[in-house]
Design a protein around this motif. Structure first.
Motif, PDB file in Angstrom:
ATOM      1  N   UNK A  98       0.829  -1.205   0.000  1.00  0.00           N
ATOM      2  CA  UNK A  98       0.000   0.000   0.000  1.00  0.00           C
ATOM      3  C   UNK A  98       0.865   1.258   0.000  1.00  0.00           C
ATOM      4  N   UNK A  99       1.947   1.245   0.761  1.00  0.00           N
ATOM      5  CA  UNK A  99       2.890   2.362   0.795  1.00  0.00           C
ATOM      6  C   UNK A  99       4.308   1.828   0.657  1.00  0.00           C
ATOM      7  N   UNK A 100       5.132   2.560  -0.056  1.00  0.00           N
ATOM      8  CA  UNK A 100       6.538   2.199  -0.204  1.00  0.00           C
ATOM      9  C   UNK A 100       7.309   3.458  -0.563  1.00  0.00           C
ATOM     10  N   UNK A 101       8.141   3.940   0.357  1.00  0.00           N
ATOM     11  CA  UNK A 101       8.858   5.176   0.092  1.00  0.00           C
ATOM     12  C   UNK A 101      10.172   5.190   0.865  1.00  0.00           C
ATOM     13  N   UNK A 102      11.091   6.016   0.383  1.00  0.00           N
ATOM     14  CA  UNK A 102      12.395   6.153   1.024  1.00  0.00           C
ATOM     15  C   UNK A 102      12.897   7.571   0.820  1.00  0.00           C
ATOM     16  N   UNK A 103      13.894   7.943   1.585  1.00  0.00           N
ATOM     17  CA  UNK A 103      14.425   9.297   1.493  1.00  0.00           C
ATOM     18  C   UNK A 103      15.470   9.545   2.560  1.00  0.00           C
ATOM     19  N   UNK A 104      15.582  10.824   2.947  1.00  0.00           N
ATOM     20  CA  UNK A 104      16.594  11.200   3.925  1.00  0.00           C
ATOM     21  C   UNK A 104      16.082  12.338   4.800  1.00  0.00           C
ATOM     22  N   UNK A 105      16.271  12.193   6.101  1.00  0.00           N
ATOM     23  CA  UNK A 105      15.938  13.233   7.066  1.00  0.00           C
ATOM     24  C   UNK A 105      17.223  13.933   7.492  1.00  0.00           C
ATOM     25  N   UNK A 106      17.269  15.256   7.326  1.00  0.00           N
ATOM     26  CA  UNK A 106      18.435  16.043   7.713  1.00  0.00           C
ATOM     27  C   UNK A 106      18.042  17.043   8.794  1.00  0.00           C
ATOM     28  N   UNK A 107      18.981  17.820   9.242  1.00  0.00           N
ATOM     29  CA  UNK A 107      18.728  18.696  10.387  1.00  0.00           C
ATOM     30  C   UNK A 107      17.634  19.711  10.085  1.00  0.00           C
ATOM     31  N   UNK A 108      17.675  20.347   8.936  1.00  0.00           N
ATOM     32  CA  UNK A 108      16.710  21.391   8.613  1.00  0.00           C
ATOM     33  C   UNK A 108      15.910  21.108   7.350  1.00  0.00           C
ATOM     34  N   UNK A 109      16.024  19.906   6.803  1.00  0.00           N
ATOM     35  CA  UNK A 109      15.294  19.581   5.582  1.00  0.00           C
ATOM     36  C   UNK A 109      15.163  18.074   5.448  1.00  0.00           C
ATOM     37  N   UNK A 110      14.362  17.649   4.488  1.00  0.00           N
ATOM     38  CA  UNK A 110      14.203  16.222   4.203  1.00  0.00           C
ATOM     39  C   UNK A 110      13.686  16.065   2.777  1.00  0.00           C
ATOM     40  N   UNK A 111      13.822  14.863   2.256  1.00  0.00           N
ATOM     41  CA  UNK A 111      13.175  14.525   0.993  1.00  0.00           C
ATOM     42  C   UNK A 111      12.769  13.062   1.038  1.00  0.00           C
ATOM     43  N   UNK A 112      11.720  12.717   0.296  1.00  0.00           N
ATOM     44  CA  UNK A 112      11.265  11.330   0.200  1.00  0.00           C
ATOM     45  C   UNK A 112      10.527  11.148  -1.108  1.00  0.00           C
ATOM     46  N   UNK A 113      10.435   9.910  -1.557  1.00  0.00           N
ATOM     47  CA  UNK A 113       9.803   9.609  -2.842  1.00  0.00           C
ATOM     48  C   UNK A 113       9.200   8.220  -2.793  1.00  0.00           C
ATOM     49  N   UNK A 114       8.175   8.003  -3.625  1.00  0.00           N
ATOM     50  CA  UNK A 114       7.507   6.707  -3.684  1.00  0.00           C
ATOM     51  C   UNK A 114       6.024   6.875  -3.443  1.00  0.00           C
ATOM     52  N   UNK A 115       5.378   5.836  -2.977  1.00  0.00           N
ATOM     53  CA  UNK A 115       3.953   5.890  -2.640  1.00  0.00           C
ATOM     54  C   UNK A 115       3.847   6.344  -1.189  1.00  0.00           C
ATOM     55  N   UNK A 116       3.502   7.618  -1.025  1.00  0.00           N
ATOM     56  CA  UNK A 116       3.601   8.295   0.259  1.00  0.00           C
ATOM     57  C   UNK A 116       2.281   8.285   1.012  1.00  0.00           C
ATOM     58  N   UNK A 117       2.325   8.274   2.361  1.00  0.00           N
ATOM     59  CA  UNK A 117       1.103   8.452   3.151  1.00  0.00           C
ATOM     60  C   UNK A 117       0.638   9.902   3.088  1.00  0.00           C
ATOM     61  N   UNK A 118      -0.683  10.122   3.207  1.00  0.00           N
ATOM     62  CA  UNK A 118      -1.251  11.461   3.069  1.00  0.00           C
ATOM     63  C   UNK A 118      -1.707  12.079   4.392  1.00  0.00           C
ATOM     64  N   UNK A 119      -1.992  11.257   5.402  1.00  0.00           N
ATOM     65  CA  UNK A 119      -2.596  11.756   6.642  1.00  0.00           C
ATOM     66  C   UNK A 119      -3.915  12.472   6.352  1.00  0.00           C
ATOM     67  N   UNK A 120      -4.693  11.951   5.386  1.00  0.00           N
ATOM     68  CA  UNK A 120      -5.939  12.599   5.004  1.00  0.00           C
ATOM     69  C   UNK A 120      -7.031  12.461   6.058  1.00  0.00           C
ATOM     70  N   UNK A 121      -6.830  11.575   7.039  1.00  0.00           N
ATOM     71  CA  UNK A 121      -7.774  11.472   8.149  1.00  0.00           C
ATOM     72  C   UNK A 121      -7.843  12.791   8.911  1.00  0.00           C
ATOM     73  N   UNK A 122      -6.720  13.515   8.969  1.00  0.00           N
ATOM     74  CA  UNK A 122      -6.645  14.772   9.712  1.00  0.00           C
ATOM     75  C   UNK A 122      -6.503  16.000   8.827  1.00  0.00           C
ATOM     76  N   UNK A 123      -6.400  15.790   7.522  1.00  0.00           N
ATOM     77  CA  UNK A 123      -6.177  16.909   6.609  1.00  0.00           C
ATOM     78  C   UNK A 123      -7.079  16.754   5.384  1.00  0.00           C
ATOM     79  N   UNK A 124      -8.192  17.512   5.285  1.00  0.00           N
ATOM     80  CA  UNK A 124      -9.183  17.273   4.227  1.00  0.00           C
ATOM     81  C   UNK A 124      -8.886  17.918   2.884  1.00  0.00           C
TER      82      UNK A 124
END
Length: 370
Positions: A98-124
């Protein structure tokens, strides 16, 4: 069952084959949910029903070091959130990625790619964009499995964080042109003003996209009227306000689209139902307002959604009101997992050109996490 065991076995092999420096964590949850449903539609007999749903989700998260990560969610790909019991328990439960993504978390930024979660339960924002005529009752979470294929980049800007995601909405195979596919950009800036969290957002189709539209409650089809090859534009914000032990969230979004497009409609006769595609001068607008409150184990919100579809001068009016109320009772919690029971009430009232319908759903969620 064979497919499920194969997926679990593949995850175990992945963990054993990973380098010694990589840390892979597995988790998951399971849920059973009996539901009583009571529907009232103008001109038709009331319809009451009991359904029994269940769900299994498996998660894998890999820490690759230096901020690099990979995550996956394996779950049922059946639209409708959970699978329900069929005749003589004959239904099948198919697991998929259902979801598959990867990326990198840095101190002041991040990036990710793939089939991402949306959190649409809390964001319409995706609800009003993709289901403008019936944006209530969390349709993106339920029918689109709360994910989207995309490329996300986030960075600290001033006192807040700016996030931008290039979304792939659909793959149009009718033309030999890469720009015939549906693309959109979602931009959000989240910052605090005192103890208030303010998150303005923009979701704009960059090329022609397909939307589900939404429908008056009919029992036969959720998306009774949909549009293809349109370019909706949505703006709005979520505002979160803590007040003692209660946290309030107020959301407001507005969407519109105009220009040439294709309308998909259901045509029913005595023996068959078919989807009819016709070209139109599309012109619609809609808005969604939400007020949500959370106090400890209690979560409740009210949605109001109104839409005006003037495509070819039709003048169709939609209004929808939705109430969600849930109490989460944690029966057991330990370092190995938890067991929760959550009585839930969902009430939807719709009006389509002065025809009214309502649907009450009473549910009991029983969930374990591990």
């Amino acid at each position: 069952m064979k497919k499920m065991l194969s997926l679990v076995f593949a995850l175990v092999l992945l963990a054993q084959a990973a380098p010694a420096t990589a840390e892979i964590k597995f988790s998951g949850d399971a849920q059973v949910r009996p539901r009583g449903e009571f529907t009232d539609i103008d001109g038709l007999d009331d319809k009451d029903d009991m359904k029994y749903y269940y769900r299994l989700r498996l998660r894998a998260a890999a820490d690759l070091g230096d901020g690099f990560f990979a995550k996956a969610l394996i779950s049922s790909e059946t639209p409708g959130w959970l699978v329900s019991v069929g005749d003589s328990n004959s239904e099948t439960y198919d697991l998929g990625v259902s979801q598959l993504y990867f990326g990198r978390m840095m101190e002041n930024s991040h990036y990710m790619m793939g089939r991402l979660p949306l959190n649409s339960f809390n964001n319409p924002v995706f609800d009003i964009s993709m289901y403008p005529f019936q944006a209530t009752e969390i349709p993106t979470f339920i029918y689109n499995n709360d994910r989207i294929y995309g490329f996300n980049y986030g960075t600290k800007v001033g006192p807040g964080e700016l996030n931008a995601t290039l979304c792939v909405l659909n793959n149009d195979m009718t033309e030999n042109d890469v720009f015939e596919d549906g693309y959109a950009v979602h931009v959000a800036y989240k910052t605090n003003i005192g103890n208030v969290t303010f998150e303005p957002q923009l979701l704009a189709a960059l090329t022609d996209a397909d939307i589900a539209g939404g429908a008056f409650i009919s029992g036969s089809s959720y998306a009774k009227s949909a549009y293809n090859d349109v370019t909706p534009f949505t703006v709005g914000a979520n505002v979160t306000i803590p007040a003692n032990k209660t946290t309030f969230t107020v959301s407001g979004f507005y969407t519109w689209a105009d220009g040439e497009g294709t309308r998909l409609s259901l045509e029913e006769d005595c023996c068959d139902t078919q989807i009819v595609s016709t070209s139109h001068d599309v012109d619609y607008s809609a808005y969604l307002l939400r007020i949500k409150a959370q106090n400890g184990p209690i979560t409740a919100w009210l949605d109001y959604n109104a839409a005006d579809d003037d495509t070819d001068g039709a003048g169709d009016d939609y209004t929808n009101m939705f109430i969600w109320a849930q109490y989460n009772w944690k029966v057991h919690e330990s370092s190995m997992g938890s067991f929760t029971i959550a009585p839930t009430v969902r009430y939807l009232a719709t009006d389509y050109n002065d025809a009214e319908a309502s649907r009450l759903r009473t549910e009991l969620w029983a969930s374990v996490s591990f």
